[in-house]
Design an enzyme around this catalytic site. Structure first.
Site, PDB file in Angstrom:
ATOM      1  N   GLY A   1       0.824  -1.209   0.000  1.00 44.48           N
ATOM      2  CA  GLY A   1       0.000   0.000   0.000  1.00 44.48           C
ATOM      3  C   GLY A   1       0.853   1.252   0.000  1.00 44.48           C
TER       4      GLY A   1
ATOM      5  NE  ARG B   1      -4.527  -1.963   2.041  1.00 42.11           N
ATOM      6  CZ  ARG B   1      -3.343  -1.743   2.610  1.00 42.11           C
ATOM      7  NH1 ARG B   1      -2.289  -2.438   2.213  1.00 42.11           N
ATOM      8  NH2 ARG B   1      -3.220  -0.836   3.549  1.00 42.11           N
TER       9      ARG B   1
ATOM     10  CB  SER C   1      -3.955   7.715   6.120  1.00 44.69           C
ATOM     11  OG  SER C   1      -3.116   7.189   5.107  1.00 44.69           O
TER      12      SER C   1
ATOM     13  CG  ASP D   1       1.115  -1.021  10.425  1.00 49.45           C
ATOM     14  OD1 ASP D   1      -0.046  -0.998   9.989  1.00 49.45           O
ATOM     15  OD2 ASP D   1       2.059  -0.431   9.864  1.00 49.45           O
TER      16      ASP D   1
ATOM     17  CE  LYS E   1      -3.839   0.167   8.333  1.00 50.55           C
ATOM     18  NZ  LYS E   1      -3.075   1.252   7.711  1.00 50.55           N
TER      19      LYS E   1
ATOM     20  NE  ARG F   1       2.556  -4.500   9.820  1.00 47.92           N
ATOM     21  CZ  ARG F   1       3.881  -4.387   9.694  1.00 47.92           C
ATOM     22  NH1 ARG F   1       4.684  -5.171  10.383  1.00 47.92           N
ATOM     23  NH2 ARG F   1       4.410  -3.491   8.873  1.00 47.92           N
TER      24      ARG F   1
HETATM   25  C1  S3P Z   1       2.371   3.442   6.412  1.00 52.98           C
HETATM   26  C2  S3P Z   1       1.242   3.999   6.958  1.00 52.98           C
HETATM   27  C3  S3P Z   1       0.169   3.214   7.575  1.00 52.98           C
HETATM   28  C4  S3P Z   1       0.630   1.807   7.918  1.00 52.98           C
HETATM   29  C5  S3P Z   1       1.395   1.167   6.796  1.00 52.98           C
HETATM   30  C6  S3P Z   1       2.615   1.999   6.454  1.00 52.98           C
HETATM   31  C7  S3P Z   1       3.370   4.332   5.787  1.00 52.98           C
HETATM   32  O1  S3P Z   1      -0.910   3.122   6.669  1.00 52.98           O
HETATM   33  O2  S3P Z   1      -0.476   1.003   8.270  1.00 52.98           O
HETATM   34  O3  S3P Z   1       1.802  -0.135   7.156  1.00 52.98           O
HETATM   35  O4  S3P Z   1       4.507   3.885   5.542  1.00 52.98           O
HETATM   36  O5  S3P Z   1       3.048   5.494   5.543  1.00 52.98           O
HETATM   37  P1  S3P Z   1      -2.035   4.269   6.551  1.00 52.98           P
HETATM   38  O6  S3P Z   1      -1.388   5.502   6.070  1.00 52.98           O
HETATM   39  O7  S3P Z   1      -3.020   3.737   5.559  1.00 52.98           O
HETATM   40  O8  S3P Z   1      -2.616   4.394   7.925  1.00 52.98           O
END
Ligand code: S3P
Length: 435
Positions: free
Chosen positions: A94, A122, A168, A314, A341, A387
């Site tokens: 993501g 997602r 986020s 996380d 997630k 995870r």
């Molecule tokens: C992350 C932000 C989080 C986290 C992901 C990594 C990042 O997601 O859950 O594992 O590196 O910016 P969200 O921004 O969707 O909360």
């Protein structure tokens, strides 16, 4: 691939966890946009972060591996990227898909992004909307809200003040990265502060970034290459911290772990549950690091909600394992993001940890865990979520009998040496990997 997990009585020693996933992604992206070379040490060589390297290579950036975790990115400056010849596959990541989108919003050519089955489910509207408001074209499946998506950027982008409904770091970072190509300062206002690695690293690369509470602003300007050292990932350390708290005779130390305050919610929650996480500060450069030590403790339930949630988002799967064996009830609120997630982690925990005897009641935005469960080994599945796979393995360490976890190849997305590291602390093959 599956994990076969045997219960252990003892965990002892010192381990290193691999490089921080969030920081590694950002190093590759900012290095690609900077003028002059960037050298990164401690880069996380796991599937997700290698996807980001492959993506910047597809955009024409020269990236060289100089040794384990040591990479050189020959930044081409703000105009150094070129149209990729093929679709860029972000795999399970993501962070690759969303942060890269921010970069692509400022590139005057077409790029097509896709991902694996999980990533294609997602939500992407959260980044597509602000990037469109800045002037980028984003089109694709499901009303242009799901990968595969096609991006065509423009220059300059319109500067915006973006108020995001979700806390986020991926959304915040996408807008800040697009802001590098905007016609004026951009701001992002979040409902609660999310991890600030982008802000810190952008400053290291010479960008003007100002943080005022929940608002972050960036003034566009060039980036210059930097020399970076990525600390160990506190989200990977989390599995051993919880294991260290719940295995009966345990004393575990984890060296060189990133303890950026926007990431350390679990450390505070473990303290509140009755396990003391001792921190010995190490270096305090752009990202603070410390050595963390924990020992077995009698845990009690805790309440987690509000601004704490993004600081440990996380870590909630492994927190649920601690909560299942703690005395009393644990409540997790304001964590609806868990449903989008790598898997729906609320449903996955209730279902899979439930099979092992944990008493978890789902809520739309969290869960209630009745502690004091005696966990029993069972046949469970990660559902393709790294995870979940590692949290279930930690549960297996304190269950009666053997636990078999299916679908664990996904662990390679963030922590390829998880089983080895855990077995070294256990002094026995607690987790065996089967094809
Ligand atoms: C992350 C932000 C989080 C986290 C992901 C990594 C990042 O997601 O859950 O594992 O590196 O910016 P969200 O921004 O969707 O909360």
């Amino acid at each position: 691939m599956r994990f076969r997990v045997r219960p252990v009585r003892r965990l002892a020693g010192t381990a290193e966890v691999p490089g921080d996933k969030s920081i590694s992604h950002r190093a590759a992206l900012l290095g690609a946009l900077a003028e002059g070379p960037t050298e990164v040490r401690g880069y996380l060589e796991a599937e997700d972060c290698l996807r980001t390297i492959a993506a910047v290579q597809a955009l024409g950036v020269e990236v060289t591996r100089k040794g384990p975790g040591h990479w050189r990115i020959a930044g081409g400056g703000a105009t150094g990227l070129g149209e990729p010849a093929d679709v860029v596959d972000c795999g399970n990541s993501g962070t690759t898909a969303r942060l890269l989108a921010g970069v692509l919003a400022g590139q005057p050519f077409w790029t097509f992004l896709t991902g694996d089955e999980s990533l294609r489910r997602r939500p992407m509207a959260r980044i597509a909307e602000p990037l469109r408001a800045m002037g980028a074209t984003v089109v694709g499946r499901a009303g242009s809200t799901r990968l595969p998506l096609a991006y065509r950027g423009v220059r300059p982008l319109r500067a915006i003040d973006h108020e995001t409904p979700v806390a986020s770091a991926q959304v915040k970072s996408a807008v800040l990265l697009a802001g590098l190509f905007a016609d004026g300062p951009v701001s992002v206002i979040e409902p609660a502060v999310s991890r600030d690695h982008s802000e810190r690293m952008l400053r290291t690369f010479g960008a003007r970034v100002v943080t005022e509470g929940r608002r972050v602003s960036l003034t566009p300007g060039p980036l210059r290459g930097a020399t970076l050292r990525v600390p160990g990932d506190v989200s990977s350390a989390a599995f051993f911290l919880v294991a260290g708290a719940i295995v009966p005779d345990a004393q575990v130390t984890l060296d060189h772990v990133g303890v950026n305050p926007t990431r350390t919610g679990l450390l505070e929650v473990l303290d509140a549950m009755g396990a003391t996480v001792e921190r010995q500060a190490a270096v305090d450069d752009d990202e603070p690091t410390a050595s963390l030590a924990i020992a077995s403790a009698a845990l009690r339930g805790v309440s987690v909600g509000g601004a704490l949630v993004p600081r440990m988002i996380d870590e909630i799967p492994v927190l649920a394992v601690a909560a299942a064996v703690a005395a009393g009830r644990t409540e997790v609120r304001d964590a609806g993001e868990l449903r989008v997630k790598e898997s729906d982690r609320i449903a996955a925990l209730a279902g899979q940890l439930g099979r092992m005897g944990a008493r978890i009641e789902e809520r739309p935005d969290g869960m209630v865990i009745e502690g004091g469960a005696r966990l029993t080994g069972a046949a469970v599945s990660s559902g393709g979520d790294h995870r979940m796979a590692m949290a279930l393995a930690v549960a297996g360490l304190v269950a009666d009998g053997e636990t078999v976890i299916e679908d664990v190849a996904c662990v390679a997305t963030s922590f390829p040496a998880f089983a080895e590291t855990l077995n070294a602390l256990a002094g026995m093959p607690a987790v065996t990997v089967e094809p």
